[in-house]
Motif scaffolding. Structure first.
Motif, PDB file in Angstrom:
ATOM      1  N   HIS A   1      18.725  87.394  55.925  1.00 39.15           N
ATOM      2  CA  HIS A   1      19.996  87.404  55.208  1.00 39.15           C
ATOM      3  C   HIS A   1      20.415  86.195  55.454  1.00 39.15           C
ATOM      4  N   LEU A   2      20.974  85.632  54.367  1.00 39.61           N
ATOM      5  CA  LEU A   2      21.552  84.113  54.352  1.00 39.61           C
ATOM      6  C   LEU A   2      23.165  84.284  54.504  1.00 39.61           C
ATOM      7  N   PRO A   3      23.645  83.635  55.940  1.00 32.57           N
ATOM      8  CA  PRO A   3      25.039  84.064  56.335  1.00 32.57           C
ATOM      9  C   PRO A   3      25.750  82.764  55.672  1.00 32.57           C
ATOM     10  N   VAL A   4      27.002  83.212  55.408  1.00 34.98           N
ATOM     11  CA  VAL A   4      27.958  82.411  54.702  1.00 34.98           C
ATOM     12  C   VAL A   4      29.053  82.747  55.688  1.00 34.98           C
ATOM     13  N   GLU A   5      29.840  81.639  56.246  1.00 40.08           N
ATOM     14  CA  GLU A   5      31.043  81.587  57.052  1.00 40.08           C
ATOM     15  C   GLU A   5      32.090  81.387  55.980  1.00 40.08           C
TER      16      GLU A   5
ATOM     17  N   ARG B   1      34.163  86.698  48.407  1.00 42.37           N
ATOM     18  CA  ARG B   1      32.936  87.402  48.140  1.00 42.37           C
ATOM     19  C   ARG B   1      32.882  87.736  46.768  1.00 42.37           C
ATOM     20  N   LYS B   2      33.998  88.120  46.000  1.00 41.94           N
ATOM     21  CA  LYS B   2      33.651  88.041  44.556  1.00 41.94           C
ATOM     22  C   LYS B   2      33.147  86.902  43.864  1.00 41.94           C
ATOM     23  N   LEU B   3      33.781  85.613  44.380  1.00 39.76           N
ATOM     24  CA  LEU B   3      33.345  84.351  43.807  1.00 39.76           C
ATOM     25  C   LEU B   3      31.925  84.162  44.211  1.00 39.76           C
ATOM     26  N   ILE B   4      31.576  84.374  45.405  1.00 37.23           N
ATOM     27  CA  ILE B   4      30.117  84.588  45.602  1.00 37.23           C
ATOM     28  C   ILE B   4      29.278  85.274  44.884  1.00 37.23           C
ATOM     29  N   GLN B   5      29.819  86.367  44.517  1.00 34.55           N
ATOM     30  CA  GLN B   5      28.685  87.096  43.700  1.00 34.55           C
ATOM     31  C   GLN B   5      28.648  86.667  42.318  1.00 34.55           C
ATOM     32  N   ARG B   6      29.672  85.998  41.915  1.00 34.81           N
ATOM     33  CA  ARG B   6      29.616  85.695  40.429  1.00 34.81           C
ATOM     34  C   ARG B   6      28.858  84.304  40.316  1.00 34.81           C
ATOM     35  N   ALA B   7      28.702  83.801  41.634  1.00 36.20           N
ATOM     36  CA  ALA B   7      27.681  82.528  41.709  1.00 36.20           C
ATOM     37  C   ALA B   7      26.198  83.063  41.936  1.00 36.20           C
TER      38      ALA B   7
ATOM     39  N   GLU C   1      18.410  74.620  46.494  1.00 32.87           N
ATOM     40  CA  GLU C   1      19.365  73.537  46.264  1.00 32.87           C
ATOM     41  C   GLU C   1      20.384  74.019  45.390  1.00 32.87           C
ATOM     42  N   ALA C   2      20.148  74.791  44.392  1.00 31.16           N
ATOM     43  CA  ALA C   2      21.133  75.174  43.458  1.00 31.16           C
ATOM     44  C   ALA C   2      22.099  76.213  44.147  1.00 31.16           C
ATOM     45  N   LEU C   3      21.590  77.312  44.998  1.00 26.36           N
ATOM     46  CA  LEU C   3      22.410  78.088  45.661  1.00 26.36           C
ATOM     47  C   LEU C   3      23.475  77.087  46.646  1.00 26.36           C
ATOM     48  N   ALA C   4      22.946  76.336  47.366  1.00 23.39           N
ATOM     49  CA  ALA C   4      23.645  75.610  48.366  1.00 23.39           C
ATOM     50  C   ALA C   4      24.901  74.972  47.603  1.00 23.39           C
ATOM     51  N   ALA C   5      24.677  74.301  46.381  1.00 21.64           N
ATOM     52  CA  ALA C   5      25.454  73.660  45.829  1.00 21.64           C
ATOM     53  C   ALA C   5      26.589  74.628  45.351  1.00 21.64           C
ATOM     54  N   GLU C   6      26.147  75.806  44.818  1.00 25.34           N
ATOM     55  CA  GLU C   6      27.375  76.833  44.326  1.00 25.34           C
ATOM     56  C   GLU C   6      28.060  77.530  45.308  1.00 25.34           C
ATOM     57  N   LEU C   7      27.497  77.604  46.697  1.00 23.46           N
ATOM     58  CA  LEU C   7      28.262  78.026  47.712  1.00 23.46           C
ATOM     59  C   LEU C   7      29.059  76.965  48.272  1.00 23.46           C
ATOM     60  N   SER C   8      28.794  75.851  48.293  1.00 27.11           N
ATOM     61  CA  SER C   8      29.603  74.984  48.752  1.00 27.11           C
ATOM     62  C   SER C   8      30.860  74.449  48.037  1.00 27.11           C
ATOM     63  N   SER C   9      30.586  74.924  46.654  1.00 28.04           N
ATOM     64  CA  SER C   9      32.009  74.686  45.704  1.00 28.04           C
ATOM     65  C   SER C   9      33.025  75.734  45.586  1.00 28.04           C
ATOM     66  N   ILE C  10      32.430  76.892  46.629  1.00 26.80           N
ATOM     67  CA  ILE C  10      33.436  77.939  46.495  1.00 26.80           C
ATOM     68  C   ILE C  10      34.667  77.851  47.559  1.00 26.80           C
ATOM     69  N   ALA C  11      36.004  77.943  46.995  1.00 26.32           N
ATOM     70  CA  ALA C  11      36.985  78.096  47.914  1.00 26.32           C
ATOM     71  C   ALA C  11      37.037  79.065  48.763  1.00 26.32           C
ATOM     72  N   GLY C  12      37.307  78.900  50.233  1.00 28.18           N
ATOM     73  CA  GLY C  12      37.218  79.929  51.187  1.00 28.18           C
ATOM     74  C   GLY C  12      35.856  80.036  51.952  1.00 28.18           C
ATOM     75  N   VAL C  13      34.940  79.393  51.534  1.00 29.65           N
ATOM     76  CA  VAL C  13      33.643  79.338  52.058  1.00 29.65           C
ATOM     77  C   VAL C  13      33.533  78.086  53.011  1.00 29.65           C
ATOM     78  N   VAL C  14      33.326  78.387  54.296  1.00 29.53           N
ATOM     79  CA  VAL C  14      33.526  77.117  55.331  1.00 29.53           C
ATOM     80  C   VAL C  14      32.074  76.464  55.201  1.00 29.53           C
ATOM     81  N   GLU C  15      31.081  77.135  55.449  1.00 29.74           N
ATOM     82  CA  GLU C  15      29.614  76.741  55.650  1.00 29.74           C
ATOM     83  C   GLU C  15      28.568  77.796  55.400  1.00 29.74           C
ATOM     84  N   HIS C  16      27.419  77.388  54.629  1.00 27.12           N
ATOM     85  CA  HIS C  16      26.531  78.425  54.578  1.00 27.12           C
ATOM     86  C   HIS C  16      25.379  77.872  55.353  1.00 27.12           C
ATOM     87  N   GLY C  17      24.289  78.904  55.546  1.00 33.57           N
ATOM     88  CA  GLY C  17      22.957  78.747  56.509  1.00 33.57           C
ATOM     89  C   GLY C  17      22.043  78.228  55.948  1.00 33.57           C
TER      90      GLY C  17
END
Length: 241
Positions: free
Chosen positions: A137-141, A151-157, A198-214
């Motif tokens: 499982h990929l952790p997202v803080e 979480r909804k924004l992550i799902q859309r990504a 790479e694409a997933l990392a960029a998507e997650l990093s662009s979401i407000a509320g995401v502090v950091e991904h794994g």
């Protein structure tokens, strides 16, 4: 599934090999997790026997407490300024030495410390080596405020990346949400496989509320993989070209 006893022997083999990389006077980052804890114990043993000095920065309160209890000097990263080497574990290591980390809920500090280092070395057992990231499982803080909207924004990504209908799980400790050292929450993404990290990392990093991904991409230089017979296999980034 790797037998726990065999995994421990393999982790110890990797930890012992990593301790040999440490030089007196180094500014050293100490990772978090079961393999990193074995490394810290082996390192403390060597420092005690040889009597040399180190300046250490820890990636979690748990690691700081362990290192201090064993006689290693732990300082804040800002006090040290920059590190020569960070040694840490990983939950997955792919053929390009990209990683998933965060099983111990410390990937924010782990990434800060790793990227504030001249080199990052990963220590792991053979069960952590995978052909493609994502089974773990990929952790997202995320910050607690508005976490369900996050979480909804992550799902859309994920939908945009054709990773639809993948569960996003709030990590818990007992019946309560787990809190990181920074007081944040962890959302675990059950992706099964990540076709484009790479694409997933960029998507997650662009979401407000995401502090950091794994996802630790292009950070690790060397992976030391321990084997049950006490030997190790070294995977280097230059070998992957």
């Amino acid at each position: 599934m790797t037998d726990p006893a065999i995994a421990d022997l393999s982790k110890d083999a990797a930890a012992r090999a990593a301790v040999a990389l440490v030089e007196p006077g180094m500014r050293l980052g100490l990772g978090t997790g079961s393999t990193a804890a074995i490394f810290v114990r082996r390192l403390a043993q060597r420092v005690s026997e040889e009597g040399f000095a180190l300046r250490c920065a820890a990636t979690s309160k748990a690691t700081a407490e362990l290192a201090t209890s064993l006689g290693l000097g732990v300082e804040e990263l800002d006090e040290i300024g920059w590190l020569d080497l960070t040694i840490d574990g990983a939950d997955e290591v792919d053929p390009d030495l990209n990683l998933i980390k965060g099983g111990g809920a410390a990937h924010l500090r782990e990434k800060i410390v790793a990227t504030a280092s001249e080199r990052m070395v990963v220590i792991a057992d053979q069960g952590k080596v995978v052909d493609r990231l994502g089974q773990f499982h990929l952790p997202v803080e995320v910050i607690p405020f508005g976490w369900q909207a996050t979480r909804k924004l992550i799902q859309r990504a994920l939908d945009r990346l054709d990773l639809t209908q993948r569960p996003i799980l709030l990590r818990k400790r007992g019946d309560a949400p787990l809190r990181t050292d920074e007081g944040n929450l962890i959302l675990d993404l059950a992706l099964e496989a990540i076709p484009d990290a790479e694409a997933l990392a960029a998507e997650l990093s662009s979401i407000a509320g995401v502090v950091e991904h794994g996802l630790f991409l292009n950070i690790c230089e060397l992976a030391i993989i321990g084997c049950p017979d006490g030997s190790v296999v070294e995977l280097r980034r230059e070998d992957m070209a």
